[in-house]
Design an enzyme around this catalytic site. Structure first.
Site, PDB file in Angstrom:
ATOM      1  N   ARG A 221       0.834  -1.206   0.000  1.00 13.93           N
ATOM      2  CA  ARG A 221       0.000   0.000   0.000  1.00 13.93           C
ATOM      3  C   ARG A 221       0.867   1.253   0.000  1.00 13.93           C
ATOM      4  NH1 ARG A 221      -5.251   1.446   3.845  1.00 13.93           N
ATOM      5  NH2 ARG A 221      -5.561   3.537   3.016  1.00 13.93           N
TER       6      ARG A 221
ATOM      7  N   TYR B 158     -14.969   9.803  -2.066  1.00 10.86           N
ATOM      8  CA  TYR B 158     -13.867   9.404  -2.946  1.00 10.86           C
ATOM      9  C   TYR B 158     -13.845  10.226  -4.234  1.00 10.86           C
ATOM     10  CZ  TYR B 158     -12.559   5.411  -0.083  1.00 10.86           C
ATOM     11  OH  TYR B 158     -12.111   4.625   0.954  1.00 10.86           O
TER      12      TYR B 158
ATOM     13  N   CYS C  92     -19.120  -2.763   0.501  1.00 10.82           N
ATOM     14  CA  CYS C  92     -18.300  -1.614   0.889  1.00 10.82           C
ATOM     15  C   CYS C  92     -18.946  -0.932   2.083  1.00 10.82           C
ATOM     16  CB  CYS C  92     -18.188  -0.652  -0.294  1.00 10.82           C
ATOM     17  SG  CYS C  92     -17.182   0.820   0.023  1.00 10.82           S
TER      18      CYS C  92
ATOM     19  N   ASN D 157     -10.535  -4.533  -1.483  1.00 10.16           N
ATOM     20  CA  ASN D 157     -10.481  -3.454  -2.475  1.00 10.16           C
ATOM     21  C   ASN D 157      -9.492  -3.752  -3.595  1.00 10.16           C
ATOM     22  OD1 ASN D 157     -12.371  -1.462  -1.694  1.00 10.16           O
ATOM     23  ND2 ASN D 157     -11.063  -0.862   0.016  1.00 10.16           N
TER      24      ASN D 157
ATOM     25  N   HIS E 269     -16.757   3.228  -4.903  1.00 13.27           N
ATOM     26  CA  HIS E 269     -15.917   4.403  -4.658  1.00 13.27           C
ATOM     27  C   HIS E 269     -16.060   5.451  -5.764  1.00 13.27           C
ATOM     28  CE1 HIS E 269     -12.975   2.367  -1.588  1.00 13.27           C
ATOM     29  NE2 HIS E 269     -14.261   2.267  -1.265  1.00 13.27           N
TER      30      HIS E 269
END
Length: 445
Positions: free
Chosen positions: A106, A261, A181, A160, A211
């Site tokens: 990440r 988002y 989600c 995700n 998102h």
């Protein structure tokens, strides 16, 4: 005491739930949900599955889960294992909450794009694509095991980028998959607090992708509140997205409330500047999450802790487990309630392919979700949805095939990528950095 035939058959049915990524910091919230809803959803066996690298966390989380169940006094059995196939045998529900490459990957997703002047985020843009590349092949392998060992099980995917991953599963597998989600349930939490009413008195219509959704209507006790909210410029957001206010004139003219988002798209300059400053100060979201997780696992190790600690809500995915348990319970009981999920488009959004995965309201039945037709889709949002869906579908195929050409095409069609020349250089660095996690792009001779 007398029961109907339906009640008797349900009471006799033992429910087995498998959690892939069982050592996740989210797991205690999931356990809490199973305990709180045991009467309507009698889970008898919970299998927490992880990999060798996650064994330490699995042990910590598993012991906390055992203490929580022991405190409840319910006949729930918690199992911990690194043997995925053993766990999947005859499962009823499989929940996925995994992170291939862990938090280090990440960090790459969030920092490498910034070097090229592009938003670095793990669920959208180049970072989201790399997370999909790492995740999709692994989840498709899990699906192969499920096709053999529990072909009737429901997979609830929280991993995700949820929409892309779910689309890959139902495009390349026969498994019954639903993307889930925490963002939609956060909308209901916000509205419930704002209007001081229970969530079941609220109806919000969602249109878009995971998102990348817009709330196109909000009703409280059947009365629309959307215009009122647009005039007040009230908004909901999340701990993992900077709190920039929306442009009031833009919101009113759009006639819908964007997901937080969408700030990466509509406030790109401000969000990029914020990320560059945070990264320079060592404050990427991945690093913040790592500190939060270290604190959580320190708490989880306390032998006297036998409940979900309040600090878990500081994690970006708060309420995911609440949504996951609600969905399992609704399928099990054929409740016909409405939930917002990631499902196949069909003919719902007529400007997208039928096999596209979209995020919309669904009626939940024992045979799965039935998408509700979206009634309002502002013309202004259709182009962005179609553009991002083009990127998603190219990225899914690139992930499955290990095709660099498709990967480059995916980035070229993403609205957050400013130049194909930038995309090419950035892609090369991202792939090379993730080399050990992308066997489809780097096959061994």
């Amino acid at each position: 005491m007398y029961h109907t035939y339906r009640e008797l058959s349900r009471l006799k049915k033992q429910v087995k739930v498998v959690v892939i990524g069982g050592g996740s910091s989210y797991t205690p919230e999931l356990i809490e949900g199973f305990i709180l809803h045991y009467q309507e959803f009698p889970v008898t066996d919970i299998w927490l599955v992880d990999i060798e690298a996650g064994k330490h966390k699995l042990d910590i989380v598993g012991k906390l889960a055992l203490r929580m169940v022991e405190k409840s006094g319910l006949p729930i059995h918690v199992h911990m294992t690194l043997d995925r196939r053993l766990a999947l045998k005859d499962a009823d529900f499989v929940s996925t909450q995994m992170r291939v490459g862990m938090l280090q990957a990440r960090v790459w997703d969030e920092t490498i794009p910034l070097k090229y002047g592009v938003i670095g985020q793990e669920t959208t843009g180049p970072g989201g694509m790399m997370k999909a590349f790492r995740t999709i092949p692994v989840l498709l392998d899990i699906c192969k095991d499920m096709e053999e060992l529990c072909p009737e099980a429901w997979m609830l995917n929280f991993t995700n980028p949820a929409g892309m991953v779910t689309e890959a599963i139902y495009t390349h597998s026969s498994i019954k998959a639903i993307g889930i989600c925490n963002s939609p349930i956060s909308v209901y939490k916000w509205l419930s607090k704002l209007y001081e009413v229970e969530p079941d008195r609220i109806y919000a219509e969602f249109a878009g992708l995971n998102h990348l959704h817009w709330v196109t209507d909000i009703q409280v006790d059947g009365q629309s509140k959307l215009d009122e909210l647009l005039q007040s410029n009230d908004s909901y957001s999340a701990k993992n997205v900077p709190q920039y206010s929306w442009n009031a004139a833009f919101m009113r003219s759009l006639g819908a409330i964007p997901s937080y988002y969408l700030k990466y798209f509509y406030l790109n300059k401000e969000m990029l500047e914020d990320q560059l400053v945070s990264s320079a100060q060592g404050g990427t979201r991945a690093e913040v999450v790592k500190r939060l997780e270290d604190e959580l696992f320190e708490l989880y190790q306390d032998p006297n802790l036998n409940h979900k600690p309040a600090q878990l809500e500081q994690r970006g995915g708060a309420y995911y487990s609440e949504a996951a348990v609600k969905l399992m319970k609704s399928i099990y009981n054929d409740t016909r309630d409405v939930q917002t999920l990631n499902v196949r488009n069909g003919s719902n959004l007529d400007f997208l392919p039928e096999n596209a995965c979209i995020e919309v309201n669904c009626i939940i039945t024992k045979k799965g979700p039935i998408p509700l037709q979206v009634t309002t889709v502002p013309e202004a949002i259709k182009g962005l949805i179609a553009s991002v869906k083009t990127y998603e579908q190219l990225a899914v195929e690139a992930a499955v095939l290990g095709d660099r050409g498709l990967a480059l095409q995916a980035l070229a069609h993403h609205p957050l990528v400013p130049s194909i020349n930038v995309a090419e250089k950035m892609l090369e660095e991202l792939l090379e950095q993730n080399k050990e996690l992308l066997p489809q792009f780097y096959p061994k001779v």
